[in-house]
Design an enzyme around this catalytic site. Structure first.
Site, PDB file in Angstrom:
ATOM      1  N   ILE A 151       8.111  69.563  67.272  1.00  0.00           N
ATOM      2  CA  ILE A 151       6.913  70.245  66.783  1.00  0.00           C
ATOM      3  C   ILE A 151       6.881  70.210  65.260  1.00  0.00           C
ATOM      4  O   ILE A 151       7.740  70.782  64.582  1.00  0.00           O
ATOM      5  CB  ILE A 151       6.823  71.682  67.358  1.00  0.00           C
ATOM      6  CG1 ILE A 151       5.530  72.364  66.935  1.00  0.00           C
ATOM      7  CG2 ILE A 151       8.058  72.505  67.027  1.00  0.00           C
ATOM      8  CD1 ILE A 151       5.226  73.635  67.720  1.00  0.00           C
ATOM      9  N   GLU A 152       5.882  69.498  64.718  1.00  0.00           N
ATOM     10  CA  GLU A 152       5.798  69.273  63.282  1.00  0.00           C
ATOM     11  C   GLU A 152       4.365  69.391  62.794  1.00  0.00           C
ATOM     12  O   GLU A 152       3.415  69.432  63.563  1.00  0.00           O
ATOM     13  CB  GLU A 152       6.336  67.883  62.928  1.00  0.00           C
ATOM     14  CG  GLU A 152       7.779  67.627  63.337  1.00  0.00           C
ATOM     15  CD  GLU A 152       8.327  66.342  62.777  1.00  0.00           C
ATOM     16  OE1 GLU A 152       8.191  66.118  61.550  1.00  0.00           O
ATOM     17  OE2 GLU A 152       8.892  65.537  63.541  1.00  0.00           O
ATOM     18  N   ASP A 153       4.234  69.419  61.490  1.00  0.00           N
ATOM     19  CA  ASP A 153       2.968  69.353  60.783  1.00  0.00           C
ATOM     20  C   ASP A 153       1.976  70.392  61.322  1.00  0.00           C
ATOM     21  O   ASP A 153       2.312  71.562  61.452  1.00  0.00           O
ATOM     22  CB  ASP A 153       2.421  67.927  60.838  1.00  0.00           C
ATOM     23  CG  ASP A 153       1.338  67.666  59.798  1.00  0.00           C
ATOM     24  OD1 ASP A 153       1.352  68.311  58.745  1.00  0.00           O
ATOM     25  OD2 ASP A 153       0.462  66.822  60.057  1.00  0.00           O
TER      26      ASP A 153
END
Length: 332
Positions: A151-153
């Site tokens: 889970i990024e950005d």
């Protein structure tokens, strides 16, 4: 993994090359296979089959000794439907062929949902039940033992998306006995940032029994000789957050933690050396962490020839698979 920002435009071309190479190896029908050692599930380095001049996974296994791969990335096709890179079908193509070949060689896979670039299912699926259904499609397609949510950005920094991910994983856990779930996220040097802390707190409040909270301790202002030290510092910060949120003891917290490092030169110019990996391995073994992995197998070689950028080589002097060989030693 921020390096995906620069690679997004090359996915389609890379996929054609990968598809041709992998299709020559095997049919898309899964052959009979030996089961991968479940004790080594935490040692599953990332490989990206859509670009970065990917090596044949079976060749990596033979050379480095790993049995598991984390395959990147499952994305949204524009709606709440999972596809490799958002555009390749789950079954019948080169990705399934690669998975079949890994399993035929006695290994197994953990698909990773997310990454830095592209359309994220946690944002495109508008409810937790729909998101759980998208995760389930991938689990069913490959009869998985574990999934990774990288889970990024924007997905990471959206409170609504964080809650959907938590609630969807709780549903996945309830419907798939024994499946392992890993949540992988960026970090500050002192541990999870405010979005990471919120994600952990939401998970604890919801009763999500997540198997591994995995930090990416790079691109956070490190240097060229201190990345192992900073990794341990970030992990200790994570331990404190898990103890507070879940009420874990030190030992239980460690067993729900993980490291996802990056070999060689990082996006921000840090240097993660082979010695750093060996120090991280000792820390992970000592505390029985849930996971020790890295980005990526594609980069686990020196630059030269057709491997000239950060997608396909480490930017430092090394032998092929030096870093994968260290990770392969991890057994929790």
């Amino acid at each position: 993994m921020r390096i995906l920002k620069a690679a997004a435009a090359t996915v389609a071309a890379g996929t054609l090359v990968v598809g041709a190479a992998l299709a020559a190896q095997a049919s898309t029908q899964a052959p009979a296979r030996a089961q991968a050692d479940p004790a080594s599930i935490g040692a599953a380095p990332y490989e990206y089959l859509g670009w970065g001049n990917p090596q044949k996974p079976a060749d990596v296994m033979k050379a480095a000794g790993n049995k598991w791969f984390t395959l990147a990335f499952i994305l949204s096709d524009g709606g709440c439907n999972p596809k490799w890179d958002g555009d390749r079908a789950l079954t019948g193509g080169s990705d399934q062929t690669a998975i079949n070949n890994i399993r035929a060689a006695g290994g197994d896979v953990i698909p990773s949902f997310g990454g830095w670039s592209g359309n994220k299912l946690g944002e495109k699926c508008t409810s937790a039940s729909a998101l759980a259904g998208a995760y389930q499609k991938v689990i069913d397609a490959y009869k998985l033992k574990a999934i990774d949510i990288d889970i990024e950005d924007t997905e990471f920094h959206s409170s609504a998306a964080r809650q959907r991910v938590v609630d969807a994983l709780k549903t996945v856990k309830s419907k798939n006995s024994g499946i392992k779930t890993y949540i992988t996220m960026g970090t500050d040097q002192t541990g999870p940032d405010s979005s990471g802390v919120d994600l952990i707190n939401r998970a604890a409040k919801a009763g999500l029994a997540n198997d591994g909270w995995v930090l990416m301790p790079f691109d956070f202002g490190g240097g060229s000789t201190n990345m192992a030290t900073l990794t341990q510092k970030a992990e200790e910060g994570l331990k404190g957050r898990l103890k507070t949120a879940y009420g874990y003891s030190d030992d239980t917290a460690y067993r729900h933690m993980g490291i996802s490092s990056m070999n060689g030169k990082t996006d921000d110019g840090e240097t993660v050396r082979l010695q750093d990996f060996k120090t991280m391995l000792a820390y992970a073994q000592q505390h029985h962490l849930a996971r020790f992995t890295f980005w990526s197998v594609n980069r686990d070689r020196k630059c030269g020839g057709s491997n000239t950028d950060g997608d396909s080589c480490s930017g430092i002097s090394q032998n092929a698979y030096d870093f994968t060989k260290v990770v392969a030693q991890f057994h929790g």
